[in-house]
Design a protein around this motif. Structure first.
Motif, PDB file in Angstrom:
ATOM      1  N   MET A   1       0.837  -1.210   0.000  1.00 42.47           N
ATOM      2  CA  MET A   1       0.000   0.000   0.000  1.00 42.47           C
ATOM      3  C   MET A   1       0.873   1.263   0.000  1.00 42.47           C
ATOM      4  O   MET A   1       1.796   1.358   0.817  1.00 42.47           O
ATOM      5  N   LYS A   2       0.616   2.210  -0.924  1.00 41.21           N
ATOM      6  CA  LYS A   2       1.396   3.458  -0.970  1.00 41.21           C
ATOM      7  C   LYS A   2       0.843   4.437   0.072  1.00 41.21           C
ATOM      8  O   LYS A   2      -0.348   4.755   0.064  1.00 41.21           O
ATOM      9  N   LYS A   3       1.758   4.899   0.938  1.00 41.39           N
ATOM     10  CA  LYS A   3       1.283   5.714   2.061  1.00 41.39           C
ATOM     11  C   LYS A   3       2.051   7.033   2.176  1.00 41.39           C
ATOM     12  O   LYS A   3       3.257   7.078   1.958  1.00 41.39           O
ATOM     13  N   CYS A   4       1.323   8.076   2.541  1.00 39.43           N
ATOM     14  CA  CYS A   4       1.919   9.398   2.722  1.00 39.43           C
ATOM     15  C   CYS A   4       1.579   9.907   4.121  1.00 39.43           C
ATOM     16  O   CYS A   4       0.419   9.815   4.546  1.00 39.43           O
ATOM     17  N   MET A   5       2.582  10.398   4.840  1.00 40.65           N
ATOM     18  CA  MET A   5       2.301  11.031   6.133  1.00 40.65           C
ATOM     19  C   MET A   5       2.316  12.540   5.945  1.00 40.65           C
ATOM     20  O   MET A   5       3.303  13.094   5.441  1.00 40.65           O
ATOM     21  N   ILE A   6       1.212  13.186   6.304  1.00 34.17           N
ATOM     22  CA  ILE A   6       1.113  14.638   6.148  1.00 34.17           C
ATOM     23  C   ILE A   6       1.266  15.268   7.524  1.00 34.17           C
ATOM     24  O   ILE A   6       0.518  14.942   8.451  1.00 34.17           O
ATOM     25  N   ILE A   7       2.246  16.158   7.665  1.00 35.67           N
ATOM     26  CA  ILE A   7       2.461  16.794   8.965  1.00 35.67           C
ATOM     27  C   ILE A   7       1.906  18.214   8.920  1.00 35.67           C
ATOM     28  O   ILE A   7       2.236  19.000   8.028  1.00 35.67           O
ATOM     29  N   GLY A   8       1.028  18.515   9.897  1.00 36.90           N
ATOM     30  CA  GLY A   8       0.318  19.798   9.899  1.00 36.90           C
ATOM     31  C   GLY A   8      -1.104  19.565   9.449  1.00 36.90           C
ATOM     32  O   GLY A   8      -1.388  18.647   8.660  1.00 36.90           O
ATOM     33  N   CYS A   9      -2.023  20.370  10.008  1.00 34.29           N
ATOM     34  CA  CYS A   9      -3.429  20.226   9.606  1.00 34.29           C
ATOM     35  C   CYS A   9      -4.069  21.605   9.549  1.00 34.29           C
ATOM     36  O   CYS A   9      -5.157  21.823  10.063  1.00 34.29           O
ATOM     37  N   GLY A  10      -3.351  22.566   8.946  1.00 33.53           N
ATOM     38  CA  GLY A  10      -3.861  23.925   8.817  1.00 33.53           C
ATOM     39  C   GLY A  10      -4.482  24.148   7.446  1.00 33.53           C
ATOM     40  O   GLY A  10      -4.969  23.200   6.804  1.00 33.53           O
TER      41      GLY A  10
END
Ligand code: NDP
Length: 400
Positions: A1-10
């Motif tokens: 599974m290709k996964k991306c971690m996104i840091i920040g939620c603004g």
């Protein structure tokens, strides 16, 4: 599974997350990790029923490398998309190095105590990223970001050499407040209250803040005052685009914004020097941020369009040539699609595309790179597909 971690939620992250969820064939899994987990959970609640992308959330302090490393090791993303603030760039890069994970951001590192943004801190990671066999893609927003992709596209397809670039960033949007900033107020005010500068014949030329003013008639917006600012992509484009003699950046500001800013500056509210207040140190600019409208709340009330692009002048087959590449984006259309205004949209869409380029292996080179160093063609196609179609003109008005 290709996964991306996104840091920040603004503001910017929210758009990028919506776009990853629209693009679930590429983003099979995402983790939204930010300081305030409730914001991540709220977005997951809204988006999970609409997408095949499997969304997870986590709390993280991105100033802390050990916390980041532990989270990356537990989620095992293929790429980390840094949409927190420029202050977190180096800690997140350190965590990517420690876990051998690709890295993408939209703004270059800035130390908290000096409002000076330049690439030297991140370029210093080149060798370590090369050795680790991972990619760091720097500046995948609109400016920097799409402006670099436009420049790479222009030199690849339209010019033998580019001698002059003027980057024009016009926001014709109206949010109805006398004063508010369209993205993080602290970062925005640090940027516009700094001295202006541009590069001419390989050297930086410094100006007073807002010293150089021009008027430009923008398609979709009309005539606007614009001011020369220092901007981070000038530094990398002057090195990476062949033949550059001069490169400048202009941004539009309305009179009300400038009058308020001057007043806030005059009373010391834009200072980043801590002062003592009721027995504890506070930074005036951070206090100001707390009283200004949250940029994320401007979406429903902002009407009008943005028009951002680059005017290139150079040579093709021995002849002088002029070429303008730009995007026009409508605030209300963005709001209807993803619940954000166009400033967050024009940054969040390229952030998703940059992460997609790395995730799919289309852009895959070990080391630290600015966006214009990669093949622009797949990114240009993706802009058309994912909501930021570009336009071109071979006979634009020039900026004197
Ligand atoms: P916001 O302030 O809206 O969002 C920043 C987010 O980062 C918030 O969710 C905040 O958490 C989180 N955050 C801040 N510090 C930490 C930390 N130490 N650990 C974990 N999370 C943290 O900013 P924007 O969305 O407007 O901007 C995001 C980035 O995009 C900035 O770097 C900005 O410079 C860049 N940008 C780039 C542009 C371009 O064209 N290249 C244009 C516009 C912006 P919390 O919710 O708790 O506050």
């Amino acid at each position: 599974m290709k996964k991306c971690m996104i840091i920040g939620c603004g503001g910017v992250a929210s758009v990028a997350i919506h776009k990853c969820c629209q693009n679930s064939d590429v983003f099979e899994g995402i983790m939204i990790a930010s300081r305030t987990k409730s914001k991540c959970d709220k977005l997951k609640e809204k988006l999970q029923p609409t997408t095949k992308t499997v969304i997870e959330t986590a709390q993280v302090n991105a100033d802390n490398v050990d916390e980041l490393v532990a989270l990356i090791n537990s989620y095992k993303p293929d790429v980390v998309l840094n949409l927190a603030l420029p202050y977190q760039d180096l800690t997140i890069m350190d965590a990517c190095l420690a876990t051998k994970t690709h890295y993408v951001d939209t703004a270059n590192y800035e130390p908290l105590d000096t409002a000076k943004f330049e690439y030297k801190w991140q370029w210093a990671y080149r060798e370590r990223f090369e050795k680790a066999g991972i990619t760091a893609l720097l500046g995948s927003g609109f400016d920097p970001g799409v402006t670099g992709v436009f420049s790479a596209y222009a030199i690849k397809h339209e010019f033998d050499e580019i001698n002059y670039i003027d980057i024009l960033d016009c926001n014709g949007g109206d949010h109805g407040y006398p004063f508010a900033t369209n993205f993080n107020p602290e970062i925005n005010i640090r940027e516009v209250s700094a001295k202006g500068s541009y590069i001419e014949n390989g050297k930086w030329v410094e100006t007073e803040p807002m010293e150089i003013k021009r008027v430009y008639d923008f398609e979709g917006v009309g005539k606007k005052d614009m001011y020369l600012l220092h901007h981070e992509e000038l530094e990398s484009l002057a090195l990476n685009i062949k033949g550059i003699k001069r490169i400048r950046f202009f941004m539009t500001f309305g009179q009300s914004y400038l009058t308020h800013l001057k007043c806030l500056e005059n009373v010391g509210m834009t200072s980043i020097e801590p002062i003592m207040y009721e027995g504890r140190p506070i930074v005036p600019l951070q206090f100001l941020k707390a009283v200004l409208p949250d940029p994320a709340s401007l979406g429903p009330r902002t009407v009008g369009k943005t028009n951002i692009g680059c005017i290139f002048r150079g040579k093709k087959d021995g002849k002088d040539k002029t070429y303008y590449l730009y995007n026009i984006c409508d605030h209300q259309q963005c709001y209807r699609e993803v619940g954000s205004q166009a400033i967050s949209y024009t940054t969040g869409v390229p952030a998703m595309i940059g992460a997609m380029m790395v995730l799919t292996g289309k852009w895959n080179r070990a080391g630290v790179y600015n966006i214009e160093e990669f093949d622009p063609d797949p990114f240009m196609d993706a802009l058309n597909k994912w909501g930021l179609p570009w336009q071109e003109s071979f006979n634009p008005n020039l900026v004197d």
